[in-house]
Motif scaffolding. Sequence first.
Motif, mmCIF file in Angstrom:
data_model
loop_
_atom_site.group_PDB
_atom_site.id
_atom_site.type_symbol
_atom_site.label_atom_id
_atom_site.label_comp_id
_atom_site.label_asym_id
_atom_site.label_seq_id
_atom_site.Cartn_x
_atom_site.Cartn_y
_atom_site.Cartn_z
ATOM 1 N N GLU A 90 -0.203 -3.717 -7.087
ATOM 2 C CA GLU A 90 -0.815 -2.483 -6.560
ATOM 3 C C GLU A 90 -0.195 -1.215 -7.152
ATOM 4 O OE1 GLU A 90 -3.361 -2.906 -4.789
ATOM 5 O OE2 GLU A 90 -3.139 -5.001 -4.160
ATOM 6 N N ASN B 215 4.637 -4.244 -9.299
ATOM 7 C CA ASN B 215 3.745 -3.131 -8.929
ATOM 8 C C ASN B 215 3.972 -1.928 -9.845
ATOM 9 O OD1 ASN B 215 2.615 -4.181 -6.238
ATOM 10 N ND2 ASN B 215 4.820 -4.429 -5.956
ATOM 11 N N SER C 266 -3.021 -8.326 4.226
ATOM 12 C CA SER C 266 -3.080 -9.119 2.982
ATOM 13 C C SER C 266 -2.735 -8.251 1.766
ATOM 14 C CB SER C 266 -4.411 -9.865 2.833
ATOM 15 O OG SER C 266 -5.433 -8.942 2.716
ATOM 16 N N LYS D 240 1.017 -8.158 1.669
ATOM 17 C CA LYS D 240 1.568 -9.432 1.161
ATOM 18 C C LYS D 240 1.527 -9.434 -0.365
ATOM 19 C CE LYS D 240 -0.493 -12.861 3.347
ATOM 20 N NZ LYS D 240 -0.848 -14.065 4.101
ATOM 21 N N ASN D 241 0.486 -8.822 -0.884
ATOM 22 C CA ASN D 241 0.351 -8.752 -2.342
ATOM 23 C C ASN D 241 1.421 -7.847 -2.970
ATOM 24 O OD1 ASN D 241 -1.056 -9.749 -4.531
ATOM 25 N ND2 ASN D 241 -2.210 -7.839 -4.769
ATOM 26 N N ARG E 266 4.445 -9.870 -3.298
ATOM 27 C CA ARG E 266 4.010 -11.214 -3.709
ATOM 28 C C ARG E 266 5.150 -12.182 -4.060
ATOM 29 N NH1 ARG E 266 -0.274 -14.158 -4.961
ATOM 30 N NH2 ARG E 266 -0.134 -15.406 -6.864
#
Length: 437
Positions: free
Chosen positions: A2, A25, A179, A182-183, A186
């Motif tokens: 992200e 990220n 979710s 969580k990413n 990860r």
Amino acid sequence: MEKICIIGVGYVGLVSGAGLSEFGNEVTCVDIDEERIKQLNNGEIPIYEPGLKSLVKTNYNNKKLRFSSDINKSIKNSKIIFIAVGTPQKKNGEADLSYVYAVANSIADNLNHYKIICTKSTVPVGSGEEIEKILLSKNDTKLFDYVSNPEFLREGSAVNDFMIPDRLVIGSRSNKAFSLMKNVYRPLFINETPIINTSVETAEMIKYASNAFLALKISYINEIANLCEAVGADVHQVAKAMGQDGRISPKFLHPGPGFGGSCFPKDTLALSFLGTKNKLPLKTIEAAIEVNNNQSIRMVEKSILLLDNKISNKKIAILGLAFKPNTDDVREAASRKIIPELIKLGAQINAYDPVAMDNFKNHFPDINYFNSWEDAITGTDACVILTEWNELRGIDLRKLKSLMSKPVILDTKNILSVSKLKNLKFKYDNVGRKISL
Ligand code: NAD
Ligand code: UDX
């Protein structure tokens, strides 16, 4: 992976930014302190934290980690916004949320598409709701989900704590937000780090309850240590045997001059304030705070005793100024409570710390600073150890004795060998073992 914006590049923001970029990220760290951003863009790390420099450098070089003063643009360009600004204490003990709310307002002004707004700062229960209100007050549609993601890293081992945490707490009502979070984490999720999904209020409470419990444990062992001194028991053996019981655990049972730092003192006060506000005073936490305040006074009393009640005009070396080793942070350090008391009694202070002297000088510009423990100790009438730096653990006691005017030592961290001190005929004291002076 992200696009992340971290607002506030202090101890938590910088470590989290570097860690999240290491997780893959794309992270931009922003701060209102433009000088700090300039420093970071020049490759300088504004805080001392082992392992941080290389983590920042690697991720900065591969463009996963950026530093910017343009807060508005960075918010607009990111999907996940972390709030990591300070939440210091007000005079009445309550957490000061003005920095957090200022950031919430900046975010509200820049909600150009769906974002997750995530608070990492330690904030009292109910703050998430307030932040959501601010975000909604400037936007007709709800272009965000709110998450509470408290941080549990310790200074001095912050990089390791962030990269390999015991657990992750993610407080959110939204499945989509959970979710996405969580990413963000990860690699931890893949490694089966426990991820605890709770409501925002529960996540906020978990942080305070954890910190206050650890603080309580320290105050408890400090009280037991003081009693050990009176009755002739050895607190280290007591703590070790207690720790063998899995229900107790051996951690955070080290006695000393009282807990300090940027978290325990303010977080215990803030939790206690919240209890009183809700007409449920937290008696155990209030006691832990009181015991902690008394513990630093006890160290002053021990110094007075060691110097036969004659402190005026005595030269005292203070070794260790940081609130714990491996950090340059002096917020609420024991040194900041003990040194002014010794000065009030007429002592002259020689100070040494391997990394925290510059920060300390901002608060105490007028004491004498030295670049080595040897120089600080030379010609002094007593030495007080306040931080358990490895360098100080390894002090050559013969050399120490030869440099001092009088071999008098208060080891508040119990890092020196009592038998060696005895053999070398030091007049000394410690915490939690009876010493006959
Ligand atoms: P810090 O004081 O080191 O850093 C805060 C940073 O926020 C500063 O650089 C400041 O310039 C910046 N800032 C303030 N207002 C801003 C604004 N409006 N916009 C952008 N930047 C702004 O604080 P810290 O020690 O990193 O603590 C941050 C939070 O994390 C606190 O709530 C603390 O309780 C919590 N926490 C700290 C630790 C720790 O070990 N220090 C551990 C866990 C949680
Ligand atoms: C603390 C929490 O441990 C961490 O989870 C949270 O995120 C931030 O606050 P920190 O303040 O960085 O971390 O250091 P910590 O190792 O917890 O020490 C805090 C204080 O307690 C220090 O002054 C330390 O010397 C003292 N301490 C710690 C003791 O006196 N005895 C102990 O056994 C442990």
